[in-house]
Motif scaffolding. Structure first.
Motif, PDB file in Angstrom:
ATOM      1  N   SER A  92       0.850  -1.191   0.000  1.00  0.00           N
ATOM      2  CA  SER A  92       0.000   0.000   0.000  1.00  0.00           C
ATOM      3  C   SER A  92       0.886   1.241   0.000  1.00  0.00           C
ATOM      4  O   SER A  92       1.779   1.384   0.821  1.00  0.00           O
ATOM      5  N   VAL A  93       0.582   2.167  -0.923  1.00  0.00           N
ATOM      6  CA  VAL A  93       1.425   3.344  -1.128  1.00  0.00           C
ATOM      7  C   VAL A  93       0.753   4.591  -0.574  1.00  0.00           C
ATOM      8  O   VAL A  93      -0.452   4.800  -0.766  1.00  0.00           O
ATOM      9  N   THR A  94       1.546   5.410   0.080  1.00  0.00           N
ATOM     10  CA  THR A  94       1.108   6.716   0.557  1.00  0.00           C
ATOM     11  C   THR A  94       2.002   7.770  -0.066  1.00  0.00           C
ATOM     12  O   THR A  94       3.228   7.671   0.007  1.00  0.00           O
ATOM     13  N   LEU A  95       1.396   8.754  -0.693  1.00  0.00           N
ATOM     14  CA  LEU A  95       2.144   9.877  -1.253  1.00  0.00           C
ATOM     15  C   LEU A  95       1.936  11.107  -0.387  1.00  0.00           C
ATOM     16  O   LEU A  95       0.871  11.293   0.199  1.00  0.00           O
ATOM     17  N   ALA A  96       2.932  11.963  -0.388  1.00  0.00           N
ATOM     18  CA  ALA A  96       2.930  13.068   0.568  1.00  0.00           C
ATOM     19  C   ALA A  96       1.845  14.090   0.298  1.00  0.00           C
ATOM     20  O   ALA A  96       1.198  14.587   1.211  1.00  0.00           O
ATOM     21  N   ASN A  97       1.675  14.452  -0.955  1.00  0.00           N
ATOM     22  CA  ASN A  97       0.730  15.532  -1.211  1.00  0.00           C
ATOM     23  C   ASN A  97       0.170  15.448  -2.621  1.00  0.00           C
ATOM     24  O   ASN A  97       0.595  14.626  -3.429  1.00  0.00           O
ATOM     25  N   ASP A  98      -0.750  16.321  -2.892  1.00  0.00           N
ATOM     26  CA  ASP A  98      -1.460  16.274  -4.178  1.00  0.00           C
ATOM     27  C   ASP A  98      -0.522  16.540  -5.359  1.00  0.00           C
ATOM     28  O   ASP A  98      -0.776  16.085  -6.474  1.00  0.00           O
TER      29      ASP A  98
END
Length: 118
Positions: free
Chosen positions: A55-61
C-alpha cells in the motif's frame, strides 16, 4: 538494515527518473519503506511510503499522478518512479526503512541527488 539508494541524476523539467533502494540485513517483507527528500536549505520531507503489503502513501497532491512507488520482493528493492519532474523536485532523496509499521523510519541509506533543470 542496510539501504543502498541509486538512480539520481540531472534531468530536464518534464522528464522522468526512477530511484532504487536495495535493502539487506532484514527480511524485506517485514520492512516498511519510504522516500524522503531534502532541498538545499530545507528540511527533510516525506515523499512517499510503501507498506509491507504494497500500500502506497504519497505526501501531497502535487505528487499524486506524477510519482509512484512500488516494491520488488524478488530483488529486495523499492522504487520511486517520478514523472513530469519540476525544478522544485530538486533535492537529495533518501531511502528509509522501518520495522514497526506505526513508528518512524529509523534506517537510512545514503542520499541520491536529483536535479531538475528548467
Amino acid at each position: 538494515v542496510q539501504l543502498q539508494a541509486s538512480g539520481g541524476g540531472l534531468v530536464q523539467a518534464g522528464g522522468s527518473l526512477t530511484l532504487s533502494c536495495a535493502a539487506s540485513g532484514h527480511p524485506f517483507n517485514r520492512l516498511g519503506m519510504g522516500w524522503y527528500r531534502q532541498a538545499p536549505g530545507g528540511e527533510r520531507e516525506f515523499v512517499a511510503g510503501i507498506s509491507r503489503s504494497g500500500s502506497v502513501t504519497l505526501a501531497n497532491d502535487s505528487e499524486k499522478g506524477r510519482f509512484t512507488m512500488f516494491r520488488d520482493s524478488g530483488k529486495n528493492t523499492v522504487y520511486l518512479q517520478m514523472n513530469s519532474l519540476k525544478p522544485e523536485d530538486t533535492a537529495v532523496y533518501y531511502c528509509g526503512a522501518k520495522t514497526i509499521l506505526t513508528g518512524p523510519y529509523v534506517y537510512w541509506g545514503q542520499g541520491t541527488q536529483v536535479t531538475v533543470s528548467s
